[in-house]
Write an enzyme that holds these catalytic residues in place. Structure first.
Site, mmCIF file in Angstrom:
data_model
loop_
_atom_site.group_PDB
_atom_site.id
_atom_site.type_symbol
_atom_site.label_atom_id
_atom_site.label_comp_id
_atom_site.label_asym_id
_atom_site.label_seq_id
_atom_site.Cartn_x
_atom_site.Cartn_y
_atom_site.Cartn_z
ATOM 1 C CE1 TYR A 159 -3.695 -2.316 -0.259
ATOM 2 C CE2 TYR A 159 -2.912 -3.175 2.097
ATOM 3 C CZ TYR A 159 -3.670 -3.336 0.860
ATOM 4 O OH TYR A 159 -4.690 -4.324 1.072
ATOM 5 N NE ARG A 307 -4.688 -16.295 6.711
ATOM 6 C CZ ARG A 307 -3.874 -17.091 5.728
ATOM 7 N NH1 ARG A 307 -4.382 -17.632 4.644
ATOM 8 N NH2 ARG A 307 -2.556 -17.012 5.809
ATOM 9 C CE LYS A 416 -7.143 -27.290 -1.508
ATOM 10 N NZ LYS A 416 -7.783 -25.943 -1.554
#
Ligand SMILES: Cc1cc2nc3c(=O)[nH]c(=O)nc-3n(C[C@H](O)[C@H](O)[C@H](O)COP(=O)(O)O)c2cc1C
Ligand code: SF4
Length: 633
Positions: A159, A307, A416
């Site tokens: 940013y 998370r 995964k």
């Protein structure tokens, strides 16, 4: 146990009760005109209540007129936002945590706008730069007025402040240019000084910086270390070290399953060696033992977890109570990047994520009533665990030897394997709650009748769609994707055609390609609208293409031959032959509700859950199982 995690620390003027930060995780929860909402307050308060010492809400807007600004985030650009922010701050304080807010300016990182509509770093005049710095200072005054304990100045994730900090974005040649680290950091160091002047000496200012951009010309560990020393001198009281951002498909910032737990910790250590203030490490930190170890080894002073606490808000409370086995562990599936409408869970493994304001609570009135749960995929397992918590007596039937259903299969493609953490969670709960699990048992009507169940939950999953009418589809070179994944063939140098460019088809294609097979994926659908695809699907397309998988949309399967697939390009009506040693059918699935139809009239309460009701993702299955179990009266 976990002495380090649970030990207090002082950051600037703020006493934190432990070493855990809930990292900024912006969700689209404010009103379109940037006011804080009750749903947003409940979301952050839940992480505070769960024990995190410091909560940092996601990006707050300092410049609403800037074209690339993310919608529905809290505003800091007007005093009118202070009352809402104060409610947020008060709620987090009441729940026992400290709170810093994160003023944010996106600069050239485009969100829903054309890159040419945003200013490059070199375009800002000196007066405009000072204007930007004033926007930050004014925003921080409002943060202080809201009662927040401090600010986190955001120099990470590509940013605006980071754009000044690295040559990749910063092509200026003046004193704000990137020729020296001192000049490159001038935008940030002056901003910190401006905030200090506006907010006073007692106000705590911390920064978040990238330890690497994983991109040439971007931030490097050495540059971050040098920059951090300058930031400390300019008044920063803590440095949180992250990585990546929009330049790296978000996975450099918030990794998917391809990276190791704590992969950014070495960057934090490099920064720590260059400063005397506390340093927070971030990046897929999931397990308490891991967090304790990196603190113990002196690699960092704080652990920043995003998370991990989204998936398990009670992370700190559970580890301090010795209930680690009850933690839901984030599987890095990336689903939390997608928009989450009210009433829907925003997390694959936490059915209450983004639903905190619903104040759902369990009633423990099961009274030992038996509930038959048919199927041990995520819907059935989530329902069984919730029912057992509620003091029902679930009996789970699973026709396969292993539990997990489609989730187990979904954990097989490369990158995964963390999905298995979710299945492990259920295994632990089954043991803890003493759930009656009958694997290798296909439930019959008689089996269920013998239980005389109060209710029957049908979690029989889905059936794969098989294009029965396609010529040659019964040839021996054709396989269904579930069978392929369940017993992944150890092959290389083969030509493989996968029919269906859904998530599983693409992930499987990339996995075959990584083993040096030549893989083509065909799908009759046209090119997707990339703007509207979920992040995991976008990434799967990227991985497939990155592994040289040939993805052909608008290609319909016409026939299978002994060593080829015949497909039709629906845009040109041309027939195309694609060599194929193996043809894998991955055309989606439809609910398997045959047992439901068979027994629905035989019991008073028969309820379909998960894929057997509506085929979806893990997140949908978990919410379906949980909600059904919570609401069973
Ligand atoms: C949905 C989502 C939103 C995020 N929003 C922000 C944000 O507003 N500001 C920020 O500094 N980082 C943001 N991040 C990055 C996280 O703060 C964190 O640095 C990153 O996810 C790595 O930590 P984790 O693996 O523990 O999630 C976001 C991450 C996610 C998944
Ligand atoms: S949605 Fe997926 S990545 Fe996000 S917190 Fe939940 S499990 Fe983790």
């Amino acid at each position: 146990m976990y002495e380090k995690i649970l030990s207090p620390i002082k950051v600037g003027n703020v006493d934190l009760k432990n070493r855990v930060i809930y990292l900024a995780m912006a969700k689209y929860l404010s009103t379109p005109d940037n006011f804080v909402t009750d749903r947003q307050i409940a979301y952050y308060a839940a992480r505070a209540k769960g024990g995190a010492g410091l909560v940092i809400p996601g990006a707050c807007i300092v410049d609403p007129l800037y074209p690339s600004t993310l919608p529905m985030q809290p505003g800091l650009y007007d005093d009118k936002f202070i009352p809402g922010l104060t409610r947020l701050v008060d709620a987090v304080h009441a729940a026992g945590a400290k709170i810093f807010l994160q003023p944010w300016h996106p600069g050239v990182t485009p969100y829903g706008c054309r890159p040419e509509d945003v200013k490059q770093v070199a375009d800002w005049t000196i007066d405009e730069i000072h204007g930007l710095q004033k926007l930050f200072a004014d925003a921080c005054v409002r943060i202080k007025k809201s009662g927040a304990d401090g600010v986190e100045f955001h120099i990470a994730h590509n940013y605006l402040p980071e754009q000044f900090a690295v040559p990749l974005f910063n092509k200026r040649t003046d004193e704000y240019g990137a020729d020296t680290v001192e000049n490159a950091m001038r935008f940030s160091t002056e901003s910190l000084q401006g905030i200090r002047a506006a907010c006073g000496d007692d106000f705590t200012i911390v920064v978040k910086i990238n330890g690497t951009d994983l991109t040439p010309g971007g931030m490097t560990p050495e540059r971050a270390a040098e920059a951090s020393a300058l930031l400390e001198k300019a008044g920063a009281s803590m440095i949180t070290v992250s990585a990546g951002g929009g330049l790296t498909d978000l996975t450099g910032m918030s990794s998917d399953g391809h990276r190791e737990e704590g992969w950014k910790v070495p960057f934090a250590k490099t920064v720590k060696d260059s400063v005397t203030i506390p340093v927070a490490a971030t990046g897929d930190i999931r397990h308490p033992e891991f967090a304790e170890r990196i603190l113990e080894e002196g690699l960092c002073d704080m652990v920043g977890i995003g998370r991990g606490l989204f998936a398990e808000p009670e992370w700190v409370n559970k580890l301090s109570a010795g209930r680690e086995d009850e933690m839901r562990t984030c599987i890095s599936c990336m689903s939390c990047f997608d928009y989450c409408p009210p009433g829907k869970s925003g997390c694959a493994v936490n059915p209450l994520a983004m639903r905190e304001s619903e104040n759902v609570s369990l009633s423990y009135d099961g009274g030992g009533r038996t509930v038959a749960v048919i199927g041990a995929g995520p819907a059935g397992l989530e329902a069984a665990v919730t029912l057992a918590e509620r003091k029902f007596k679930p009996v789970v039937f699973e026709s396969e030897v292993k539990i997990g259903g489609m989730e187990r299969i979904g954990a097989i493609p490369d990158g995964k394997s963390k999905v298995n953490w979710h299945i492990d969670y259920y295994k632990k709960q089954i043991g803890r709650l003493g759930i009656d699990l009958r694997t290798g048992t296909r439930a019959t009507l008689e089996d269920i009748q013998k239980l005389n169940p109060y209710a029957v939950l049908i979690a029989t999953g889905s059936d794969p769609i098989f294009p029965r009418s396609v010529k040659g589809i019964d040839k021996p070179n054709v396989a269904m994707i579930r069978d392929v994944l369940d017993d992944f063939p150890d092959i290389s140098g083969k030509e493989i055609v996968i029919v269906g460019a859904g998530l599983t088809g693409l992930e499987t294609a990339a996995t075959f390609a990584a083993r040096k097979n030549k893989v083509t994926v065909i799908d009759m659908l046209p090119e997707p609208n990339y703007e509207s695809l979920p992040v995991d699907h976008l990434l799967a397309i990227g991985y497939a293409k990155g592994s040289r998988v040939d993805v052909r949309m608008s290609h319909k399967l016409l026939a299978v031959e002994d060593a080829a697939v015949v497909s039709e390009n629906t845009l040109t009506n041309e027939s195309v032959n694609i060599p194929a040693d193996m043809v894998v059918i991955s055309m989606g699935a439809r609910p398997n509700d045959s047992l439901y139809e068979e027994i629905r009239d035989k019991f008073e309460r028969v309820i379909k859950i998960g894929d057997s009701s509506s085929v979806g993702k893990i997140m949908n299955a978990v919410q379906s199982g949980f909600d059904t179990a919570v609401n069973l009266e």
